[in-house]
Design a protein around this motif. Structure first.
Motif, short mmCIF file in Angstrom:
data_model
loop_
_atom_site.label_atom_id
_atom_site.label_comp_id
_atom_site.label_asym_id
_atom_site.label_seq_id
_atom_site.Cartn_x
_atom_site.Cartn_y
_atom_site.Cartn_z
N ASN A 19 99.59 58.35 24.09
CA ASN A 19 100.39 57.32 24.75
C ASN A 19 99.77 55.93 24.62
O ASN A 19 100.08 55.03 25.40
CB ASN A 19 100.60 57.69 26.21
CG ASN A 19 101.55 58.86 26.38
OD1 ASN A 19 102.76 58.72 26.26
ND2 ASN A 19 100.99 60.05 26.61
N PRO A 57 101.60 71.69 38.18
CA PRO A 57 102.70 70.79 37.85
C PRO A 57 104.06 71.28 38.32
O PRO A 57 104.91 70.47 38.70
CB PRO A 57 102.65 70.70 36.32
CG PRO A 57 101.88 71.90 35.88
CD PRO A 57 100.89 72.15 36.97
N LEU A 61 104.31 67.92 40.12
CA LEU A 61 104.70 66.93 39.13
C LEU A 61 106.19 67.00 38.82
O LEU A 61 106.89 65.97 38.78
CB LEU A 61 103.88 67.11 37.85
CG LEU A 61 104.11 66.08 36.75
CD1 LEU A 61 103.93 64.66 37.27
CD2 LEU A 61 103.17 66.35 35.58
N ILE A 65 108.93 63.89 39.80
CA ILE A 65 109.76 63.16 38.84
C ILE A 65 111.23 63.25 39.23
O ILE A 65 111.95 62.23 39.24
CB ILE A 65 109.53 63.72 37.42
CG1 ILE A 65 108.09 63.43 36.97
CG2 ILE A 65 110.53 63.10 36.44
CD1 ILE A 65 107.69 64.12 35.68
N VAL A 81 107.70 56.95 36.13
CA VAL A 81 106.87 57.81 35.30
C VAL A 81 107.00 57.34 33.85
O VAL A 81 108.07 57.43 33.25
CB VAL A 81 107.28 59.29 35.45
CG1 VAL A 81 106.43 60.17 34.53
CG2 VAL A 81 107.12 59.73 36.90
N ALA A 83 105.05 58.38 31.17
CA ALA A 83 104.91 59.50 30.24
C ALA A 83 104.45 60.71 31.04
O ALA A 83 103.80 60.57 32.08
CB ALA A 83 103.90 59.17 29.14
N SER A 84 104.78 61.89 30.53
CA SER A 84 104.33 63.10 31.22
C SER A 84 104.19 64.24 30.24
O SER A 84 104.88 64.31 29.21
CB SER A 84 105.31 63.49 32.33
OG SER A 84 106.58 63.82 31.79
N ASP A 85 103.27 65.13 30.55
CA ASP A 85 103.11 66.41 29.86
C ASP A 85 103.12 67.45 30.97
O ASP A 85 102.07 67.78 31.54
CB ASP A 85 101.80 66.44 29.08
CG ASP A 85 101.64 67.71 28.26
OD1 ASP A 85 102.23 68.74 28.64
OD2 ASP A 85 100.90 67.70 27.25
N VAL A 86 104.31 67.89 31.29
CA VAL A 86 104.47 68.77 32.44
C VAL A 86 103.70 70.07 32.25
O VAL A 86 103.11 70.61 33.19
CB VAL A 86 105.97 69.05 32.69
CG1 VAL A 86 106.16 70.13 33.73
CG2 VAL A 86 106.66 67.76 33.15
N ALA A 91 100.44 63.07 33.90
CA ALA A 91 101.47 62.03 33.88
C ALA A 91 100.82 60.66 33.99
O ALA A 91 99.70 60.52 34.49
CB ALA A 91 102.46 62.23 35.03
N GLN A 93 101.98 56.91 35.44
CA GLN A 93 103.03 56.28 36.23
C GLN A 93 102.67 54.85 36.59
O GLN A 93 101.52 54.41 36.42
CB GLN A 93 103.28 57.09 37.50
CG GLN A 93 102.12 57.14 38.46
CD GLN A 93 102.37 58.08 39.64
OE1 GLN A 93 102.95 59.15 39.50
NE2 GLN A 93 101.91 57.67 40.82
#
Length: 342
Positions: A19, A57, A61, A65, A81, A83-86, A91, A93
């Motif tokens: 990111n 998550p 998480l 979101i 948010v 970006a996130s990688d659940v 994340a 934020q």
């Protein structure tokens, strides 16, 4: 703050690199009673973001979101948010800064406008929460059964410590019955979003107009239940005293926004739900002290007990007060000192 394993650190580094944040300076932030971790990311251009690292998550998480999107849609300020990688529980934020209501109050800010902002945010939620959103988000329903299940932490984590032995099955059953008696009328009214952890630590002042000036965080545990819960959470804070006249003014402000609401019934609901919350918090603080050595929470026990005792003295709580009188003498309440070792 617990150390981060090398494997987890590698996941975080890869997430930040993906990111465009490999070069961001990372500053750990103070956490809460959960297992989540937060870091402030300082970018080369001077901007800041927040890294969220959670081991659960699906529990926090994902709902953060989804619930945040609904709150934003009705005009409230929540961290966006980026970006996130659940799957990995990571994340990035928006950073709402450091002006929590707690810090502002500690620095001498006038509490009235801050509590008005917080109360107005609840009014906005209870007026504008979209129809069907609770079902769409699969929010847990806070009915008598769920509230009772939560209050049982008190007889599991607190009572055996102070009495030196667990309760009998009959005593446990009587505990449930007492709470059910007072909760059923409270849960019979029209429900709304229940943020659950609504207090000045989780509110930040933002340079935005109107109700958007109150930044909301830590709402991933939200549910669907009685409207009075979040207002009593705000005004009967486990960590700080709220002046009675200020609390009364905020209840009046809220009720003025809903003239169709039965004011007496709403105040009874606040009493019952306040007692539910305080009993559970007593147990949580003691459990954190005993199981994790986090004894800093114990400084708040006398305040939480005062709040609980004040609610137990009200007629709406008579069945629960009777159970406490039979099973917990005064010396086993606020005066009890949690031992160093058990």
């Amino acid at each position: 703050m617990a150390a981060v394993s090398s494997a987890r650190e590698a996941e975080i580094a890869a997430f930040l690199a993906a990111n465009g944040l490999s070069d961001a300076a990372r500053e750990p932030l103070a956490g809460d009673a959960s297992a989540r971790r937060y870091e402030r990311l300082r970018k080369a251009d001077g901007g800041t973001l927040i890294l969220v690292d959670t081991p659960a998550p699906a529990e926090d998480l994902v709902p953060f979101i989804a619930i945040g999107a609904e709150l934003s849609a009705i005009g409230l300020s929540v961290p966006g948010v980026i970006a996130s990688d659940v799957k990995r529980g990571l994340a990035i934020q928006d950073d709402f800064g450091n002006e929590t209501f707690t810090r502002l109050l500690a620095a001498g800010a006038d509490p009235q406008p801050l509590y008005e902002m917080a109360t107005d945010a609840l009014i906005t939620i209870h007026r504008g929460w979209p129809e069907g959103a609770a079902q769409r988000l699969a929010l847990p329903v806070y009915d008598p059964n769920l509230f009772i299940a939560q209050t049982r932490l008190f007889i599991d984590a607190y009572v055996p410590v102070v009495l030196g032995q667990p309760l009998s099955e009959k005593d446990r059953s009587d505990f449930d019955t007492a709470w059910r008696t007072v909760l059923e009328p409270v849960c019979a009214g029209a429900p709304s979003l229940l943020l659950r952890d609504y207090h000045v630590d989780n509110l930040l002042r933002l340079p935005r107009p109107g109700v958007k000036a109150a930044g909301l965080i830590d709402f991933q545990g939200a549910g669907w239940g009685p409207r009075a819960y979040d207002l009593v959470s705000l005004l009967e804070d486990a960590r700080r005293d709220v002046a009675p006249d200020l609390a009364d003014a905020m209840v009046a402000r809220y009720l003025a926004a809903f003239p169709e609401t039965d004011a007496a019934a709403f105040r009874r609901a606040m009493a019952v739900l306040g007692a539910v919350r305080h009993a559970r918090i007593v147990a949580i603080f003691v459990r954190l002290a005993l199981s994790q050595g986090r004894r800093s929470y114990l400084v708040h026990l006398p305040r939480v007990w005062r709040l609980l005792e004040a609610q137990l003295a009200k007629p709406a709580l008579a069945p629960v007060a009777g159970w406490f009188d039979r099973h917990l003498p005064p010396a086993a309440r606020a005066a009890f000192v949690v031992p160093e070792m058990i």
